[in-house]
Design a protein around this motif. Structure first.
Motif: not given
Length: 325
Positions: A91, A94, A97-98, A100-102, A104-105
């Protein structure tokens, strides 16, 4: 030793500041070995996920590393990479990243270490299954082993061979297992496999919590290794990062001197730390080497170096120089 392009480049261009400190430390590392010295290397941070095995494995094979102290994370993450390299996700963005992105991971079972995500199922759970069989086997036989010995067992058994996704020559733990390299893993409980082990004890899969040896027993083994090795050669200390991986083993000398009154045991004969920690109030990782003199870890005349930089950049260069690459 006939140097090759990397070493020649380093000598020509690395002349000042942290660059010069790198050359001085690497040159002294070579000189220490040339005088018949031994070297203990400590691994903190996420050096295995940074794939330090690409250079460290060769250092081990060529006898330029004689023991390792590492965190539980570095012990396991080299093997995670060995069996799941193709499933890792980078990534590069990184920093942006929001939350929400975290999330999703997380939902994809990807555990992020800076710009690299370790896949839970392909890496962590695969190794858990292999090492659990060894934990249970030892538990049922009333045997006890250290964390690194269990990892050596699964690597030597060949149970993971069909799952290799990198050349095993690039795995530093594989190189260590092949040489039965002395290893010390303080605070192993603070690792993914350490957490898993606790879970299996709680669930009753492993009956004796002491089936995996840790902590104080590692210090006892370290003291035996240090006394036996220092009787034959001077021992150097090459520290990557800070934390327990470095603080634990360097304390063996003051323990031997002050607690066991074995004052004939020599001090460490070389010291180098790669760290991006700045000197601050009470900071161990950022402390200058001379502070260690007051604790009986280093001597006034111990060659000592500190390279204030990113270990993922610096350590492979130092190793390349020592190897003559």
């Amino acid at each position: 030793m006939q140097d090759r392009p990397i070493s020649e480049f380093i000598r020509r261009h690395y002349r000042h500041f942290n660059a010069a400190a790198l050359v001085d430390a690497a040159t002294a590392y070579r000189a220490h070995l040339d005088r018949g010295g031994s070297m203990l290397v400590t691994l903190a941070g996420a050096m295995s996920t940074a794939e330090l095995g690409l250079s460290l494995a060769e250092m081990i094979r060529q006898g330029k590393v004689h023991a390792i102290s590492c965190t539980g994370a570095n012990l396991e993450e080299d093997v995670f990479n060995l069996v799941a390299h193709d499933h890792y996700v980078r990534v590069p963005h990184y920093r942006s990243l929001t939350a929400q992105d975290e999330q999703a991971l997380l939902e994809r079972h990807l555990n992020r270490v800076t710009d690299t995500c370790i896949p839970e199922m392909e890496a962590m759970r695969r190794i858990e299954a292999a090492v659990l069989a060894e934990w249970e086997r030892a538990d049922q036989a009333g045997e006890r082993f250290f964390p690194h010995q269990f990892m050596y067992k699964i690597l030597r058994s060949g149970v993971l061979k069909d799952s290799f996704q990198i050349d095993p020559k690039d795995s530093w733990l594989m190189a260590a297992a092949e040489r039965d390299l002395p290893m010390f893993v303080p605070g192993w409980e603070d690792s993914t496999l350490g957490n898993m082990y606790a879970g299996h004890v709680i669930e009753g899969h492993v009956k004796n919590v002491h089936t995996v040896r840790t902590g104080i027993e590692y210090m006892i083994e370290l003291s035996k290794w240090y006394m036996a090795t220092s009787a034959e050669s001077s021992i150097g200390f090459f520290q990557i990062g800070g934390g327990i991986a470095g603080d634990f083993p360097i304390c063996v000398v003051p323990m031997l001197h002050q607690d066991l009154r074995r004052t004939d045991v020599p001090l460490w004969g070389y010291f180098c730390q790669i760290s991006d920690s700045t000197t601050s109030y009470g900071s161990y990782s950022g402390a200058v080497p001379n502070e260690k003199i007051t604790w009986g870890k280093l001597g006034v005349n111990t060659p000592n170096f500190i390279i204030e930089s990113d270990a993922t950049i610096v350590a492979p260069l130092v190793f390349a120089y020592v190897l003559g690459w």
